[in-house]
Design a protein around this motif. Structure first.
Motif, PDB file in Angstrom:
ATOM      1  N   TYR A   8       0.849  -1.191   0.000  1.00  0.00           N
ATOM      2  CA  TYR A   8       0.000   0.000   0.000  1.00  0.00           C
ATOM      3  C   TYR A   8       0.887   1.245   0.000  1.00  0.00           C
ATOM      4  N   PHE A   9       0.281   2.372  -0.291  1.00  0.00           N
ATOM      5  CA  PHE A   9       0.951   3.658  -0.180  1.00  0.00           C
ATOM      6  C   PHE A   9       0.422   4.363   1.062  1.00  0.00           C
ATOM      7  N   ARG A  10       1.300   5.119   1.705  1.00  0.00           N
ATOM      8  CA  ARG A  10       0.870   5.977   2.806  1.00  0.00           C
ATOM      9  C   ARG A  10       1.787   7.202   2.855  1.00  0.00           C
ATOM     10  N   GLU A  11       1.347   8.198   3.611  1.00  0.00           N
ATOM     11  CA  GLU A  11       2.148   9.411   3.761  1.00  0.00           C
ATOM     12  C   GLU A  11       3.474   9.076   4.435  1.00  0.00           C
ATOM     13  N   HIS A  12       4.537   9.711   3.971  1.00  0.00           N
ATOM     14  CA  HIS A  12       5.874   9.482   4.514  1.00  0.00           C
ATOM     15  C   HIS A  12       6.620  10.804   4.539  1.00  0.00           C
ATOM     16  N   ARG A  13       7.194  11.130   5.685  1.00  0.00           N
ATOM     17  CA  ARG A  13       7.998  12.352   5.811  1.00  0.00           C
ATOM     18  C   ARG A  13       9.473  11.998   5.685  1.00  0.00           C
ATOM     19  N   ARG A  14      10.221  12.846   5.011  1.00  0.00           N
ATOM     20  CA  ARG A  14      11.663  12.624   4.840  1.00  0.00           C
ATOM     21  C   ARG A  14      12.489  13.503   5.755  1.00  0.00           C
ATOM     22  N   GLY A  15      11.896  14.113   6.718  1.00  0.00           N
ATOM     23  CA  GLY A  15      12.599  14.992   7.645  1.00  0.00           C
ATOM     24  C   GLY A  15      11.682  16.127   8.038  1.00  0.00           C
ATOM     25  N   ASP A  16      12.143  16.937   8.949  1.00  0.00           N
ATOM     26  CA  ASP A  16      11.305  18.005   9.481  1.00  0.00           C
ATOM     27  C   ASP A  16      10.989  19.086   8.463  1.00  0.00           C
ATOM     28  N   LEU A  17      11.882  19.328   7.509  1.00  0.00           N
ATOM     29  CA  LEU A  17      11.698  20.444   6.589  1.00  0.00           C
ATOM     30  C   LEU A  17      11.047  20.067   5.272  1.00  0.00           C
ATOM     31  N   SER A  18      11.056  18.801   4.919  1.00  0.00           N
ATOM     32  CA  SER A  18      10.506  18.411   3.624  1.00  0.00           C
ATOM     33  C   SER A  18       9.030  18.029   3.763  1.00  0.00           C
ATOM     34  N   PRO A  19       8.272  18.267   2.711  1.00  0.00           N
ATOM     35  CA  PRO A  19       6.851  17.895   2.775  1.00  0.00           C
ATOM     36  C   PRO A  19       6.703  16.375   2.730  1.00  0.00           C
ATOM     37  N   TYR A 148       0.928   4.723  -9.269  1.00  0.00           N
ATOM     38  CA  TYR A 148       0.513   5.860  -8.456  1.00  0.00           C
ATOM     39  C   TYR A 148      -0.916   6.297  -8.764  1.00  0.00           C
ATOM     40  N   ASN A 149      -1.505   5.773  -9.835  1.00  0.00           N
ATOM     41  CA  ASN A 149      -2.867   6.143 -10.192  1.00  0.00           C
ATOM     42  C   ASN A 149      -3.566   4.951 -10.825  1.00  0.00           C
ATOM     43  N   PRO A 150      -4.320   4.165 -10.100  1.00  0.00           N
ATOM     44  CA  PRO A 150      -4.554   4.278  -8.659  1.00  0.00           C
ATOM     45  C   PRO A 150      -3.348   3.748  -7.890  1.00  0.00           C
ATOM     46  N   PRO A 151      -3.165   4.196  -6.642  1.00  0.00           N
ATOM     47  CA  PRO A 151      -1.984   3.765  -5.878  1.00  0.00           C
ATOM     48  C   PRO A 151      -2.057   2.287  -5.487  1.00  0.00           C
ATOM     49  N   THR A 152      -1.165   1.486  -6.065  1.00  0.00           N
ATOM     50  CA  THR A 152      -1.078   0.061  -5.738  1.00  0.00           C
ATOM     51  C   THR A 152       0.384  -0.360  -5.672  1.00  0.00           C
ATOM     52  N   VAL A 153       0.653  -1.320  -4.811  1.00  0.00           N
ATOM     53  CA  VAL A 153       1.987  -1.885  -4.644  1.00  0.00           C
ATOM     54  C   VAL A 153       1.835  -3.398  -4.735  1.00  0.00           C
ATOM     55  N   THR A 154       2.600  -4.039  -5.627  1.00  0.00           N
ATOM     56  CA  THR A 154       2.513  -5.492  -5.775  1.00  0.00           C
ATOM     57  C   THR A 154       3.904  -6.072  -5.972  1.00  0.00           C
ATOM     58  N   LEU A 155       4.200  -7.136  -5.231  1.00  0.00           N
ATOM     59  CA  LEU A 155       5.382  -7.962  -5.483  1.00  0.00           C
ATOM     60  C   LEU A 155       4.883  -9.227  -6.171  1.00  0.00           C
ATOM     61  N   LEU A 156       5.527  -9.592  -7.281  1.00  0.00           N
ATOM     62  CA  LEU A 156       5.143 -10.789  -8.038  1.00  0.00           C
ATOM     63  C   LEU A 156       6.299 -11.786  -8.014  1.00  0.00           C
ATOM     64  N   GLU A 157       5.987 -13.018  -7.659  1.00  0.00           N
ATOM     65  CA  GLU A 157       6.976 -14.094  -7.693  1.00  0.00           C
ATOM     66  C   GLU A 157       6.457 -15.162  -8.635  1.00  0.00           C
TER      67      GLU A 157
END
Length: 161
Positions: A8-19, A148-157
């Motif tokens: 899944y995708f979720r919000e992630h911060r890269r530090g205090d100053l970056s969005p 990213y549109n729609p947001p999906t994450v998949t690992l395929l083996e």
């Protein structure tokens, strides 16, 4: 037949100053048998090692994590780019468990980098706020699909029949 592991995708911060931005994650479990405690792993195609951040290592190992010898450990490595700079970690052979979309568990045995906590005391500072990473050592077992549109994450083996 193809095995699928969904993330899944979720919000992630890269530090205090970056969005914050959307980042790909999935849930993993560790141990000889799949533990009940799932760890949220940030998918990082630039990370050589699958890495446990301090808060997740404390969750998995309890107080023994805080007593682990990092500086004089023969399995010590230096990780570049973990957070804002470099950090020390200890490699520990572990089983990583991913739950696929058919309800089966997928096991990958690999060395996991366990990060040295800085500072030693847990809190919302230092590298305690950094996520655990699913690195290339685990990702190489799969094809990674991100949308990213729609947001999906998949690992395929792909499994040989």
């Amino acid at each position: 037949m193809t095995r699928r592991v969904s993330g899944y995708f979720r919000e992630h911060r890269r530090g205090d100053l970056s969005p914050s931005s959307l980042a790909p994650y999935l849930l993993a479990r560790f141990g000889p048998e799949p533990s009940t405690d799932a760890i949220e792993m940030l998918i990082d195609t630039g990370a050589d090692w699958t890495t446990l951040g301090p808060i997740d290592a404390l969750t998995l190992f309890g107080r023994s994590y805080l007593e682990l010898e990092f500086d004089n450990n023969p399995r010590k490595i230096e990780l570049s780019g973990f957070g804002q700079g470099n950090t020390i970690a200890v490699l520990s052979l572990s089983d990583l468990w991913l739950h696929d979309t058919s309800g089966e568990d997928c096991r990958i045995s690999l060395p996991i980098a366990i990060c040295k906590p800085t500072p030693q005391i847990p809190g919302a500072h230092g590298n305690w706020t950094l996520p655990s990473l699913l690195g290339r050592d685990a990702l190489r077992h799969f094809d990674l699909q991100l949308s990213y549109n729609p947001p999906t994450v998949t690992l395929l083996e792909r499994q040989i029949s």
